[in-house]
Design an enzyme around this catalytic site. Structure first.
Site, short mmCIF file in Angstrom:
data_model
loop_
_atom_site.label_atom_id
_atom_site.label_comp_id
_atom_site.label_asym_id
_atom_site.label_seq_id
_atom_site.Cartn_x
_atom_site.Cartn_y
_atom_site.Cartn_z
N ASP A 13 0.81 -1.23 0.00
CA ASP A 13 0.00 0.00 0.00
C ASP A 13 0.84 1.28 0.00
O ASP A 13 0.43 2.32 0.52
CB ASP A 13 -0.97 0.03 1.21
CG ASP A 13 -1.89 -1.17 1.19
OD1 ASP A 13 -2.22 -1.66 0.09
OD2 ASP A 13 -2.29 -1.62 2.29
N GLN A 209 1.97 -6.14 -3.10
CA GLN A 209 2.43 -6.21 -1.71
C GLN A 209 3.73 -5.39 -1.55
O GLN A 209 3.91 -4.43 -2.26
CB GLN A 209 2.62 -7.67 -1.25
CG GLN A 209 1.32 -8.44 -1.09
CD GLN A 209 0.73 -8.95 -2.39
OE1 GLN A 209 1.40 -9.62 -3.14
NE2 GLN A 209 -0.51 -8.63 -2.67
N GLY A 287 -10.88 -3.11 3.15
CA GLY A 287 -11.45 -1.99 3.90
C GLY A 287 -10.99 -1.94 5.35
O GLY A 287 -11.41 -1.08 6.12
P1 GDP Z 1 -0.72 0.34 -3.54
O1 GDP Z 1 -1.33 -0.92 -3.08
O2 GDP Z 1 0.75 0.41 -3.27
O3 GDP Z 1 -1.03 0.66 -4.98
O4 GDP Z 1 -1.37 1.50 -2.67
P2 GDP Z 1 -2.94 1.65 -2.30
O5 GDP Z 1 -3.67 2.10 -3.50
O6 GDP Z 1 -3.43 0.45 -1.59
O7 GDP Z 1 -2.87 2.78 -1.20
C1 GDP Z 1 -2.34 4.03 -1.46
C2 GDP Z 1 -3.42 5.10 -1.15
O8 GDP Z 1 -2.81 6.38 -1.07
C3 GDP Z 1 -4.45 5.23 -2.26
O9 GDP Z 1 -5.67 5.60 -1.66
C4 GDP Z 1 -3.90 6.35 -3.13
O10 GDP Z 1 -4.94 7.04 -3.85
C5 GDP Z 1 -3.29 7.25 -2.09
N1 GDP Z 1 -2.12 8.02 -2.52
C6 GDP Z 1 -1.12 7.66 -3.37
N2 GDP Z 1 -0.16 8.62 -3.40
C7 GDP Z 1 -0.57 9.58 -2.55
C8 GDP Z 1 0.01 10.82 -2.11
O11 GDP Z 1 1.10 11.21 -2.49
N3 GDP Z 1 -0.70 11.53 -1.19
C9 GDP Z 1 -1.91 11.14 -0.70
N4 GDP Z 1 -2.51 11.91 0.19
N5 GDP Z 1 -2.48 9.98 -1.10
C10 GDP Z 1 -1.81 9.22 -2.00
P1 IMO Z 2 -0.91 -4.18 -2.25
O1 IMO Z 2 -0.43 -4.77 -3.54
C1 IMO Z 2 -0.98 -4.55 2.11
C2 IMO Z 2 -1.16 -8.61 3.74
C3 IMO Z 2 -2.41 -9.09 4.45
C4 IMO Z 2 -1.80 -10.05 5.46
C5 IMO Z 2 -0.66 -10.69 4.68
C6 IMO Z 2 -1.00 -12.03 4.05
O2 IMO Z 2 -2.19 -3.46 -2.35
O3 IMO Z 2 0.18 -3.40 -1.60
P2 IMO Z 2 -2.51 -12.74 1.97
O4 IMO Z 2 -3.95 -12.55 1.69
O5 IMO Z 2 -1.60 -12.15 0.95
O6 IMO Z 2 -2.14 -14.17 2.25
O7 IMO Z 2 -2.23 -11.96 3.35
O8 IMO Z 2 -0.34 -9.76 3.65
N1 IMO Z 2 -1.37 -8.10 2.37
C7 IMO Z 2 -1.26 -6.81 2.02
N2 IMO Z 2 -1.04 -5.72 2.77
N3 IMO Z 2 -1.07 -4.44 0.77
C8 IMO Z 2 -1.26 -5.53 -0.01
O9 IMO Z 2 -1.25 -5.49 -1.35
C9 IMO Z 2 -1.40 -6.79 0.62
N4 IMO Z 2 -1.61 -8.04 0.17
C10 IMO Z 2 -1.58 -8.84 1.24
O10 IMO Z 2 -3.09 -8.03 5.08
O11 IMO Z 2 -1.24 -9.34 6.53
MG MG Z 3 -2.90 -1.60 -1.86
#
Ligand code: GDP
Ligand code: IMO
Ligand code: MG
Length: 415
Positions: A13, A209, A287
């Site tokens: 994330d 991840q 979520g």
């Molecule tokens: P990913 O799994 O690595 O692609 O990241 P996620 O999408 O799960 O989580 C990143 C969250 O941060 C998302 O809601 C993006 O829209 C938001 N986001 C990404 N870059 C920025 C930033 O520079 N600032 C803020 N405030 N939000 C960001």
């Molecule tokens: P993105 O690509 C954050 C975490 C789960 C759990 C552990 C194992 O959006 O960054 P799993 O279902 O993979 O066997 O769960 O890994 N996890 C993540 N945490 N971002 C992700 O993906 C994740 N994918 C799995 O919460 O702790």
């Molecule tokens: Mg993510």
């Protein structure tokens, strides 16, 4: 740069989806190489927010080839749902989505096992771990089997033998139907990529991840079941190491984690609430509220080493706008020893005292900054200190979730 890997450098994330979307403007092919729909990659285009679980985050640019490599575990139901979600928003993947014939398939029994056994780890419950278990145990079922009814029958029967919980006929006919719908996307991905590389096409490898969730290099056993590090991009697509030009690590300006497992720099409840609400730190897939904490230079240095990072992209710097003081963890103290490098023993991570340094915040809104030089002095000082501690340069800085809220260091943003 023709082949660039983009990898999460913390616990997932980090904003990989946003960085991939930004870089995809100049790429021709974007490939996912591991994980499955446990991932949730967010891309904001105008007023629309897209959360992608399986389809590469380059899909929102027209005319890009999006590939799902052999290292990904694919839930056909989730895939077809995602294709439909995109179609309803006016994006079709009929001509530009390719899926490896060798990618393993998630079945209902994987999801049931995951929900039953995954609580200790806090998994996403998507069947990811059990599907990789079958792959390693050599009883997995691959994409190519979905379009060969004899092969699917034989393998599924073997996997369900003696089970009264799952109905063979129902699953068999459902997955044959998925096979019919997915057949047109199936491809020999190593050959496609080999030919693209020969033509000097620009390819992005999109990690899911993050490094600390990697099965080998993460906080085992609190990890996912794949190699989410740069090495996974090779085995997960069929591209050799000599073809890779650059590896970009995506890091949040602080740290988050979802699910169980050690998290040394986790905030106290007050600070957690503040950053969680400012950073909207809730899982894009499940979520769940994300746990939040200070930047941990020990774990990110580990990511620099494991991935051979060429540079980092720092995201969500704006979330720290209202912090008077900002801390960076530079080491762990445990049983009289100071650790500057990531320890394999998670007891150290769980029970250590932390070595912190404290920096002055910038206390100003940076969400409209368009160039590195226009960042407040203290924000630049913070980034430069991160770069120094990690011994890696900062290539991209992101200050908001929108496309324009990011810039490449050293030149005006043209994204
Ligand atoms: P990913 O799994 O690595 O692609 O990241 P996620 O999408 O799960 O989580 C990143 C969250 O941060 C998302 O809601 C993006 O829209 C938001 N986001 C990404 N870059 C920025 C930033 O520079 N600032 C803020 N405030 N939000 C960001
Ligand atoms: P993105 O690509 C954050 C975490 C789960 C759990 C552990 C194992 O959006 O960054 P799993 O279902 O993979 O066997 O769960 O890994 N996890 C993540 N945490 N971002 C992700 O993906 C994740 N994918 C799995 O919460 O702790
Ligand atoms: Mg993510």
């Amino acid at each position: 740069m023709s082949c660039t890997i983009v990898v999460g450098a913390q616990w997932g994330d980090e904003g990989k989806g946003k960085i991939i979307d930004m870089l995809a403007a100049d790429a021709e092919i974007i490939v996912r190489y591991q994980g499955g729909n446990n991932a949730g990659h967010t891309v904001v285009v105008g007023e629309n927010e897209f959360i992608l679980h399986l389809i590469p985050s380059g899909v929102l640019h027209k005319g890009k080839t999006c590939i799902i490599g052999n290292g990904v575990v694919v839930d056909p139901e989730a895939l077809l749902k995602e294709i439909e979600m995109l179609r309803l928003k006016g994006i079709t993947v009929d001509d530009n989505l390719l899926i490896s014939e060798a990618a393993h398939v998630i079945f209902p029994y994987h999801k049931v096992i995951d929900k039953r056994r995954g609580a200790k780890i806090g998994t996403t419950g998507r069947g990811i771990g059990p599907c990789y278990v079958d792959k390693m145990a050599r009883c997995g079922i691959r994409m190519t089997d979905l379009v060969n009814k004899d092969s699917l029958k034989k393998r599924l029967q073997a996997n369900l033998e003696g089970s009264s919980e799952f109905n063979f006929e129902k699953i068999y006919s459902q997955y044959l139907d998925y096979g019919k719908k997915i057949k047109k996307y199936l491809a020999n991905v190593p050959v496609v990529l080999h030919e693209a590389i020969a033509k000097k096409k620009r390819i992005l490898f999109e990690g899911a991840q993050g490094t600390l969730l990697d099965i080998d290099h993460g906080t085992y056993p609190y990890v996912t079941s794949s190699n989410s590090t740069a090495g996974g991009a090779l085995t997960g697509t069929g591209v050799g190491p000599t073809r890779i030009d650059k590896v970009i690590g995506v890091v949040k300006a602080y740290t988050t984690r979802v699910g169980e497992g050690p998290f040394p720099t986790q905030f106290n409840e007050d600070l957690m609430e503040k950053i969680r609400s400012k950073g909207k730190e809730f899982g894009a897939t499940t979520g769940r509220p994300r746990r939040c904490g200070w930047f941990d230079a020990v774990i990110v240095k580990h990511a620099v080493i494991i991935n051979g990072l060429s540079e980092i992209a720092v995201t969500k710097l704006d979330v720290l706008d209202e912090m008077e003081k900002i801390k960076i963890c530079t080491g762990y103290k445990y049983k009289g020893k100071t650790y500057k490098d990531f320890p394999a023993d998670i007891d150290v991570l769980t029970n250590c005292d932390l070595v912190y340094e404290e920096h002055e915040g910038w206390m100003q809104d940076i969400t409209s900054v368009k160039e590195y030089k226009d960042l407040p002095k203290n924000a630049k000082a913070y980034l430069e200190r991160l770069s120094e501690l990690l011994q890696v340069k900062i290539g991209i800085v992101s200050v908001g979730s929108k496309r324009r809220q990011a810039f490449v260091r050293g030149r005006t943003s043209n994204i």
